[in-house]
Design a protein around this motif. Sequence first.
Motif, PDB file in Angstrom:
ATOM      1  N   ARG A  14      34.968 115.357 -62.719  1.00 32.27           N
ATOM      2  CA  ARG A  14      33.651 115.872 -62.034  1.00 32.27           C
ATOM      3  C   ARG A  14      33.932 117.267 -61.864  1.00 32.27           C
ATOM      4  NH1 ARG A  14      34.844 112.217 -56.697  1.00 32.27           N
ATOM      5  NH2 ARG A  14      35.027 110.666 -58.362  1.00 32.27           N
ATOM      6  N   LEU A  73      41.474 113.929 -63.285  1.00 31.53           N
ATOM      7  CA  LEU A  73      42.327 112.639 -63.298  1.00 31.53           C
ATOM      8  C   LEU A  73      41.995 111.742 -64.480  1.00 31.53           C
ATOM      9  CD1 LEU A  73      41.481 111.133 -59.546  1.00 31.53           C
ATOM     10  CD2 LEU A  73      43.507 111.994 -60.284  1.00 31.53           C
ATOM     11  N   GLY A 103      44.635 107.114 -63.490  1.00 32.17           N
ATOM     12  CA  GLY A 103      45.082 107.383 -62.002  1.00 32.17           C
ATOM     13  C   GLY A 103      45.886 108.601 -61.959  1.00 32.17           C
ATOM     14  N   TYR A 163      31.741 111.634 -65.057  1.00 30.39           N
ATOM     15  CA  TYR A 163      31.235 112.478 -63.885  1.00 30.39           C
ATOM     16  C   TYR A 163      31.150 113.956 -64.456  1.00 30.39           C
ATOM     17  CZ  TYR A 163      32.575 108.486 -60.629  1.00 30.39           C
ATOM     18  OH  TYR A 163      32.775 107.644 -60.007  1.00 30.39           O
ATOM     19  N   TYR A 180      26.049 113.113 -62.315  1.00 31.78           N
ATOM     20  CA  TYR A 180      25.779 112.391 -60.953  1.00 31.78           C
ATOM     21  C   TYR A 180      25.553 113.128 -59.837  1.00 31.78           C
ATOM     22  CZ  TYR A 180      27.363 108.771 -57.433  1.00 31.78           C
ATOM     23  OH  TYR A 180      27.177 107.992 -56.334  1.00 31.78           O
ATOM     24  N   LEU A 202      23.296 103.262 -57.344  1.00 36.35           N
ATOM     25  CA  LEU A 202      24.527 102.349 -57.629  1.00 36.35           C
ATOM     26  C   LEU A 202      24.392 100.916 -57.183  1.00 36.35           C
ATOM     27  CD1 LEU A 202      27.025 104.583 -55.915  1.00 36.35           C
ATOM     28  CD2 LEU A 202      26.667 104.656 -58.378  1.00 36.35           C
ATOM     29  N   GLN A 203      25.324 100.028 -57.818  1.00 36.88           N
ATOM     30  CA  GLN A 203      25.013  98.665 -57.539  1.00 36.88           C
ATOM     31  C   GLN A 203      25.066  98.398 -55.862  1.00 36.88           C
ATOM     32  OE1 GLN A 203      23.983  95.729 -58.542  1.00 36.88           O
ATOM     33  NE2 GLN A 203      25.106  95.213 -60.012  1.00 36.88           N
ATOM     34  N   GLY A 204      24.163  97.640 -55.483  1.00 33.99           N
ATOM     35  CA  GLY A 204      24.347  97.498 -53.850  1.00 33.99           C
ATOM     36  C   GLY A 204      23.751  98.120 -53.156  1.00 33.99           C
ATOM     37  N   GLU A 205      23.271  99.590 -53.379  1.00 31.93           N
ATOM     38  CA  GLU A 205      22.484 100.169 -52.623  1.00 31.93           C
ATOM     39  C   GLU A 205      20.905  99.936 -52.573  1.00 31.93           C
ATOM     40  OE1 GLU A 205      24.590 104.567 -52.693  1.00 31.93           O
ATOM     41  OE2 GLU A 205      23.231 104.134 -54.503  1.00 31.93           O
ATOM     42  N   LYS A 206      20.326 100.462 -51.591  1.00 28.47           N
ATOM     43  CA  LYS A 206      18.845 100.005 -51.382  1.00 28.47           C
ATOM     44  C   LYS A 206      18.120 100.734 -52.399  1.00 28.47           C
ATOM     45  CE  LYS A 206      18.617  99.630 -46.043  1.00 28.47           C
ATOM     46  NZ  LYS A 206      18.177 100.256 -45.119  1.00 28.47           N
ATOM     47  N   PRO A 257      29.556  96.494 -52.877  1.00 24.66           N
ATOM     48  CA  PRO A 257      29.985  97.107 -54.054  1.00 24.66           C
ATOM     49  C   PRO A 257      29.899  99.040 -53.813  1.00 24.66           C
ATOM     50  CG  PRO A 257      28.231  96.057 -54.825  1.00 24.66           C
ATOM     51  CD  PRO A 257      28.282  95.724 -53.592  1.00 24.66           C
ATOM     52  N   GLU A 258      28.725  99.253 -53.026  1.00 31.30           N
ATOM     53  CA  GLU A 258      28.481 100.650 -52.905  1.00 31.30           C
ATOM     54  C   GLU A 258      29.574 101.242 -52.054  1.00 31.30           C
ATOM     55  OE1 GLU A 258      26.935  98.344 -51.413  1.00 31.30           O
ATOM     56  OE2 GLU A 258      26.251  98.926 -49.722  1.00 31.30           O
ATOM     57  N   TYR A 282      32.153 103.104 -53.983  1.00 30.91           N
ATOM     58  CA  TYR A 282      32.143 103.880 -55.011  1.00 30.91           C
ATOM     59  C   TYR A 282      32.787 105.372 -54.568  1.00 30.91           C
ATOM     60  CZ  TYR A 282      29.194 101.420 -58.262  1.00 30.91           C
ATOM     61  OH  TYR A 282      28.752 100.554 -59.165  1.00 30.91           O
ATOM     62  N   LEU A 283      33.367 106.186 -55.506  1.00 36.59           N
ATOM     63  CA  LEU A 283      33.978 107.434 -54.768  1.00 36.59           C
ATOM     64  C   LEU A 283      34.955 107.391 -53.742  1.00 36.59           C
ATOM     65  CD1 LEU A 283      30.872 109.540 -55.377  1.00 36.59           C
ATOM     66  CD2 LEU A 283      32.667 109.091 -56.989  1.00 36.59           C
ATOM     67  N   PRO A 339      44.027 107.286 -56.197  1.00 35.54           N
ATOM     68  CA  PRO A 339      45.067 106.636 -56.908  1.00 35.54           C
ATOM     69  C   PRO A 339      46.347 106.531 -56.303  1.00 35.54           C
ATOM     70  CG  PRO A 339      43.918 108.665 -57.851  1.00 35.54           C
ATOM     71  CD  PRO A 339      43.684 108.451 -56.513  1.00 35.54           C
ATOM     72  N   HIS A 340      47.076 105.591 -57.117  1.00 39.18           N
ATOM     73  CA  HIS A 340      48.538 105.167 -56.477  1.00 39.18           C
ATOM     74  C   HIS A 340      49.467 106.412 -56.781  1.00 39.18           C
ATOM     75  CE1 HIS A 340      48.873 103.581 -60.695  1.00 39.18           C
ATOM     76  NE2 HIS A 340      49.442 104.887 -60.539  1.00 39.18           N
ATOM     77  N   THR A 358      17.126  95.158 -40.334  1.00 39.37           N
ATOM     78  CA  THR A 358      17.509  96.181 -41.585  1.00 39.37           C
ATOM     79  C   THR A 358      16.784  95.863 -42.908  1.00 39.37           C
ATOM     80  OG1 THR A 358      19.246  94.753 -42.241  1.00 39.37           O
ATOM     81  CG2 THR A 358      19.611  96.392 -40.612  1.00 39.37           C
ATOM     82  N   TRP A 388      17.734  94.487 -45.537  1.00 38.85           N
ATOM     83  CA  TRP A 388      18.386  95.025 -46.781  1.00 38.85           C
ATOM     84  C   TRP A 388      19.301  93.769 -47.246  1.00 38.85           C
ATOM     85  CZ3 TRP A 388      22.815  99.150 -46.944  1.00 38.85           C
ATOM     86  CH2 TRP A 388      23.083  99.307 -48.090  1.00 38.85           C
ATOM     87  N   LYS A 389      20.568  93.579 -46.826  1.00 40.06           N
ATOM     88  CA  LYS A 389      20.983  92.207 -47.422  1.00 40.06           C
ATOM     89  C   LYS A 389      21.984  91.566 -46.368  1.00 40.06           C
ATOM     90  CE  LYS A 389      24.302  95.477 -49.811  1.00 40.06           C
ATOM     91  NZ  LYS A 389      24.578  95.908 -50.932  1.00 40.06           N
TER      92      LYS A 389
END
Lengths: 285, 574
Positions: free
Chosen positions: A20, A41, A44, A81, A103, A143-147, B77-78, B81-82, B86-87, B334, B336-337
């Motif tokens: 990115r 990255l 990781g 990215y 993105y 994204l998955q799950g967003e409105k 899931p959202e 994201y981002l 990392p470990h 709302t 939504w879900k």
Amino acid sequence: MVVTYALSLKYVPAVLVDARRITPDQFAGKKLDEIKKIVLLEGGREVRIGELFDIVGPERAPENPGDIEILLKQGSNKLCYLGYRMSGGRIVVEGDVGHFTGYKMRGGSIVVKGNTRNYTGSKMRGGTIEVLGDAGHKLGGKLQGEKPGKGMKGGKIIVHGRAGAEVGVGMKSGTIIIHGDAGNLVGVDMQGGTIVVVGNAGIYPGTNMYAGKIVIGGKVECLLPSFYADAILPSVKAKGIRFDKSFMLFIGDAIVGGRGLLYLSYEDNKALLEPYKELVEGMRL
Amino acid sequence: MTQILIKNGIVFDPINGINGEVMDIAIKNGKIVESTEIDESKAMIIDARGKVVMAGGIDIHSHIAGPKVNVGRLLRPEDHYLTNKPHVLPHRRAETGLTVPNVFRFGYEYARMGYTFVVEPATPPIKTRHTHEELNAIPIIDKAAFVLVDSNWIALDLISEASTELLAAYFAWLLSSTKTLALKLVDPGSDVAWLIKGKGIDLDDQIPGYDLTPRDIIREIGNASQLLRLPHKMHVHCNRLGYPGNYLTTLKTMDIVREIKRVDDGPALHITHVQFTGYKGDSWTTLRSGGEDIAEAMSRNPYVSLDLGQVIPGRPATTMTADAPFEFVLYHLTRWKWASADTEVETAAGIVPYVYRKRNYVNTIQWVIGLEVALISRDPWRIIPTTDHPNAGPFTDYPKMFAWLLSKKAREDDMRDMSQLALKRSALPSINTEFTLYDLAVMTRAAPAKLLGLEKRKGHLGVGADADVAIYDIDPREVEISKNYKKLIQAFKRTWLVIKDGVIVVKEGEVVKTIYGRTYYAEPVIPSDLEKEVKRVLEKKFKEYYSITLDSFIINEEEIRNPVKIKISTQLTR
């Protein structure tokens, strides 16, 4: 004056790389040594651009990101990215790239001469992405799950090859043009903007669309019953692309009370759209 | 063994009455000792000159584990994201998530803020095995859980049929067999009404199928917990949470302590996330803050403690609660879900994502209520600042909340972006109260330790306490916190050094070592004849109600990583 930084991969990464920071905005105002030290990255693990790429370019980058062109001489479908939040300038990839290309992009342009993977131009607000090969799923999507409405908000995506499923999922505004075929569920959850598919599309275009415009110039596998047939048009022009054949206009998706416009080629979908023809002509009487 | 000497720190230790004195803290074998006891030549010396030294923080109410947190992860899931970090092997695992993070982020982020003890406040008894599995996986911090009892059919049967002694004995059995610390009541009786009628009920409405009202439930469970002499008597989430005008229900619930037969002077009732139950007005447009009324009731009523459930505006949240009927209403607001689950026999739960917006009228009023309660009542020993993570905001924003409590300027700066109409209608802009660092040490260390009955080992830096120490890089003699609150946020966001059980786990805001904390649970001792009677009643009820056998229900000590049993001698002991 536009300066060019040419990046060529030293080795092909085996795992996904979070690239990115390869954007004109990150390069702007930095010396070449500093650019080589920008951290990416790989999996990781932190890796510097200078370790992954050979960089050739001027000693000092201009302050304005609009004056910078980044040329990736060799792509890899692991580079993700690319062009994240870029506001200007240009990225050219002479090969493939990975997920999430452009993105949240705000301006400038990205040209990919190979293929891109999923979420290309996801949540972008401005600028142009041109893919000469194929694009993956969820082109310009949320994204998955967003409105719904959290997807692409502006700008333009042009794909010369094919695109995967859920093109423009949840998009709010902007333009997507696909010269090849598109997958299933074109424009699902769409709230605005325009999608033009010159080729064929899969099942159920426009599912749950509230608003916006979808033009499919080829064959469609099937159509949801929640779309109203509105009219038969002799030709359609959308975003500079003219189709000289008859189209049928649908309004929907009624499931969500939407007012989206779905143009399907009547020529290519005669078997599917024959029953609607009587309805449309019956209304006129 | 390791010996650590923290030299010249500015110590805030309210339980021992130390207010900003410069002194040394000595640590040996995971405990705090007299500084004469350790050998300075062998000890690790930490120079804390110009830094604030406090005991490890205690969060009394934060949903960090259990089935509903896990469903929240699946639902959002959202949220992940981002947010990945990392470990860094071998001492830190990878982190992800914001409002419903993975188990590792819970442990690490709390440690980075100097918190070392966190309570999961609601676990359905039958699902507590899962809760413990998750608690076991959370690194660094010490943990405990509260068990849900309010809509439990067996408890309701015993309340309506049997004696208080038998009810108390059932709770004693429940606490020790689910390995939990205290009793939690969520919208008492509402989940029964939700399952049968599809709606929640008020304090004096009848529960369908039982000749009881939520008032009876709170009173009887209160009496039973008094008989058991539980350290934390009752953790109550009030009825009609989230509805305009519900502050009256909260005031009535507070008054129930007068009907409870108290055996000691400690608080008999803890009202949790009071912000959500402090709404005045009769609709969303006429919503006002009931903070003043609640603060006034607090000052009249010494047997009630509170936590805030402070809203963090401009942040996403995931509301998750066992108050299933309210989540159903929120889902329709709302659109939504929504995830909803009914746990057999015991309770129900709902999860709805939500975003608190700065300019929103209702959200601004919500922000005001929490702060008004704390700032008007000015009783840090009974008011615990929490965000009811993740319901009102993520726990990672605690430093922001501390700034609002400690600095009027911080409040004024944030008020600029909020709904001016809402602020015009509330008292907060005219409140000048500013808590001190000592008050903050009370609210986040001493008071919660006392409320949980752990004041001997946690929440202070006296000799014999567990060596949980947080050192913050802020000098109250040089930095005027009420003016320069950003410094406070910075210092409390990333602790300079955290010691957990005598091991340095955080250095300059970054985790340097992963250890695993303990899980505390209560075991009230009851007379053997009463125990036999409870077993007899339970065997019959379990066959009637549950889908599992009694033996499968009980959680063994081996299933818990580092269990610590707190034996409680009850009033029932003969």
